[in-house]
Design a protein around this motif. Structure first.
Motif, PDB file in Angstrom:
ATOM      1  N   ASN A 175      -0.992   5.497   5.401  1.00 23.85           N
ATOM      2  CA  ASN A 175      -1.332   5.138   4.031  1.00 23.85           C
ATOM      3  C   ASN A 175      -1.939   6.299   3.248  1.00 23.85           C
ATOM      4  OD1 ASN A 175      -0.558   2.428   4.374  1.00 23.85           O
ATOM      5  ND2 ASN A 175      -2.552   1.904   5.248  1.00 23.85           N
ATOM      6  N   TYR A 176      -1.670   6.285   1.954  1.00 26.24           N
ATOM      7  CA  TYR A 176      -2.376   7.175   1.032  1.00 26.24           C
ATOM      8  C   TYR A 176      -3.861   6.872   1.127  1.00 26.24           C
ATOM      9  CZ  TYR A 176      -4.023   9.136  -3.400  1.00 26.24           C
ATOM     10  OH  TYR A 176      -4.717   9.822  -4.364  1.00 26.24           O
ATOM     11  N   ASP A 177      -4.671   7.899   1.303  1.00 23.81           N
ATOM     12  CA  ASP A 177      -6.115   7.770   1.450  1.00 23.81           C
ATOM     13  C   ASP A 177      -6.758   8.480   0.257  1.00 23.81           C
ATOM     14  OD1 ASP A 177      -8.834   8.333   2.107  1.00 23.81           O
ATOM     15  OD2 ASP A 177      -8.393   8.091   4.234  1.00 23.81           O
ATOM     16  N   LYS A 178      -7.388   7.708  -0.622  1.00 30.41           N
ATOM     17  CA  LYS A 178      -7.949   8.296  -1.837  1.00 30.41           C
ATOM     18  C   LYS A 178      -8.938   9.408  -1.520  1.00 30.41           C
ATOM     19  CE  LYS A 178     -10.206   7.158  -6.211  1.00 30.41           C
ATOM     20  NZ  LYS A 178     -10.769   6.081  -7.064  1.00 30.41           N
ATOM     21  N   LYS A 179      -9.779   9.201  -0.513  1.00 31.51           N
ATOM     22  CA  LYS A 179     -10.773  10.211  -0.161  1.00 31.51           C
ATOM     23  C   LYS A 179     -10.103  11.498   0.301  1.00 31.51           C
ATOM     24  CE  LYS A 179     -14.616  11.114   3.035  1.00 31.51           C
ATOM     25  NZ  LYS A 179     -15.461  10.552   4.123  1.00 31.51           N
ATOM     26  N   GLN A 180      -9.072  11.365   1.126  1.00 31.48           N
ATOM     27  CA  GLN A 180      -8.413  12.533   1.695  1.00 31.48           C
ATOM     28  C   GLN A 180      -7.372  13.148   0.757  1.00 31.48           C
ATOM     29  OE1 GLN A 180      -8.836  14.274   4.406  1.00 31.48           O
ATOM     30  NE2 GLN A 180     -10.054  13.026   5.788  1.00 31.48           N
ATOM     31  N   ASP A 181      -6.672  12.293   0.011  1.00 33.07           N
ATOM     32  CA  ASP A 181      -5.457  12.742  -0.670  1.00 33.07           C
ATOM     33  C   ASP A 181      -5.546  12.804  -2.185  1.00 33.07           C
ATOM     34  OD1 ASP A 181      -4.440  12.656   1.925  1.00 33.07           O
ATOM     35  OD2 ASP A 181      -3.631  10.646   1.663  1.00 33.07           O
ATOM     36  N   GLU A 182      -6.699  12.385  -2.767  1.00 32.57           N
ATOM     37  CA  GLU A 182      -6.795  12.346  -4.225  1.00 32.57           C
ATOM     38  C   GLU A 182      -6.526  13.732  -4.812  1.00 32.57           C
ATOM     39  OE1 GLU A 182      -9.566  10.230  -7.595  1.00 32.57           O
ATOM     40  OE2 GLU A 182     -10.542  10.968  -5.772  1.00 32.57           O
TER      41      GLU A 182
ATOM     42  N   ARG B  86       0.841  -1.193   0.000  1.00 32.46           N
ATOM     43  CA  ARG B  86       0.000   0.000   0.000  1.00 32.46           C
ATOM     44  C   ARG B  86       0.880   1.247   0.000  1.00 32.46           C
ATOM     45  NH1 ARG B  86      -4.800  -0.195   4.315  1.00 32.46           N
ATOM     46  NH2 ARG B  86      -5.338   1.618   3.031  1.00 32.46           N
TER      47      ARG B  86
ATOM     48  N   GLN C 134     -12.599  10.700   9.327  1.00 33.91           N
ATOM     49  CA  GLN C 134     -13.156  10.831   7.971  1.00 33.91           C
ATOM     50  C   GLN C 134     -14.444  11.639   7.949  1.00 33.91           C
ATOM     51  OE1 GLN C 134     -11.602  10.110   5.352  1.00 33.91           O
ATOM     52  NE2 GLN C 134     -10.267   8.351   5.657  1.00 33.91           N
TER      53      GLN C 134
ATOM     54  N   THR D 225       0.107  13.417   1.799  1.00 33.22           N
ATOM     55  CA  THR D 225      -0.278  12.346   2.721  1.00 33.22           C
ATOM     56  C   THR D 225       0.559  12.416   3.987  1.00 33.22           C
ATOM     57  OG1 THR D 225      -0.900  10.887   0.884  1.00 33.22           O
ATOM     58  CG2 THR D 225      -0.459   9.836   3.005  1.00 33.22           C
TER      59      THR D 225
END
Length: 311
Positions: A54-61, A18, A105, A68
């Motif tokens: 971890n990279y969080d798509k919701k937070q970091d997209e 990840r 979140q 991140t």
């Protein structure tokens, strides 16, 4: 059951690592920020690590891994790395409320920054190696490590000493139970006295920085030395630790992990780039001996690291 069961073709496919990001924060006293993971955590239980996740798509997209790293640093320690803002830094109460909401979140980090006209200090993060978890480990990470120097004018939150943290996770658990600034040499002393536990990447990078950050006052020369490492072959290193049989080490109760550039991993004959380890609870090590017999400024054999993508 067939007698062929358990052969190589039946081996489980390794988990995909990840993407994750970690930041090593150095303050004016040459202390480094470490967070103490909860002993019951699913990852890095009871270990002292640099803040990250971890990279969080919701937070970091739409943003890169340095973003991140800054978000995770804020969530785990309360330290916010941002450029100065004409509207000023939010109050401690606002920071605490935002931190908990982002972690749960319930709020996006980028929205919080935008609302307060804050810009994350991405430019202050310098690459400082990349580590990929071995394929035999169920939970794998492709971790980018960054290093940054803490500028009080560009940060909010605590910048020295200890800070107790009990931040709930969505499932009611606790990821981090303490955050503190400690000199890397002191952290290594605590590790050797078995008062804290570390994973190989954290030990490796603490040892590297302890050899540079002498004394209790961060200097321009020390910052330049760290920048030189970041901008050179060291900062670009991609390390895939791999176990190797070493009867002598095993006789003493040690496991051995090799890194790219070792004589067993594409390096010149006699080149050592490995660690001897004794593991404790939770997968962290309670003893590590780093063997690195080359100059990390001038003698890294980059051809050995070009093989990383094939592993």
């Amino acid at each position: 059951m067939s007698s062929t069961a358990g052969t190589a073709r039946d081996k489980p496919t390794p988990a995909v690592p990840r993407p994750s990001a970690t930041v090593i924060v150095v303050n004016s006293r040459n202390e480094i920020l470490l967070v103490h993971r909860n002993p019951k955590s699913k990852s890095f239980a009871n270990a002292h690590v640099f803040p990250g996740g971890n990279y969080d798509k919701k937070q970091d997209e739409g943003h890169g891994l340095p973003f991140t790293a800054i978000r995770e640093l804020f969530e785990e320690s309360g330290l916010l790395l941002v450029h100065p803002s004409s509207s000023g830094i939010p109050s401690n109460a606002e920071l605490d409320a935002a931190r908990e909401a982002i972690h749960a979140q319930q709020r996006l980090f980028r929205d919080f920054l935008s609302e307060h006209n804050l810009k994350p200090n991405i430019e202050g993060l310098m690459p400082f190696t990349r580590w990929i978890t071995p394929p035999n480990i169920p939970r794998r990470f492709d971790a980018r490590f960054y290093v940054t120097f803490l500028d009080d004018a560009r940060s909010a939150g605590f910048s020295s000493g200890d800070k107790q943290e009990r931040l709930p996770t969505p499932d009611g658990g606790q990821e981090v139970i303490e955050a503190r600034f400690v000199h890397p040499a002191k952290a290594l002393e605590e590790f050797h006295a078995q008062r804290i536990s570390l994973f190989p990447p954290q030990f490796y990078l603490l040892k590297t920085l302890a050899d540079i950050l002498h004394g209790a006052q961060n200097t321009a020369a020390q910052r330049d030395t760290v920048r030189t490492l970041s901008q050179g072959a060291f900062g670009r290193m991609v390390i895939n630790p791999r176990p190797v049989r070493d009867p002598e080490a095993q006789a003493e109760g040690f496991s051995v992990l090799t890194y790219e550039g070792d004589e067993a991993r594409g390096g010149s004959p006699g080149r050592r780039h490995r660690s001897r380890l004794k593991f404790g609870q939770g997968g962290a090590a309670n003893q590590i001996l780093l063997e690195r017999n080359f100059d990390i400024f001038t003698e890294i054999e980059e051809h050995a690291f070009s093989q990383s993508a094939k592993l």
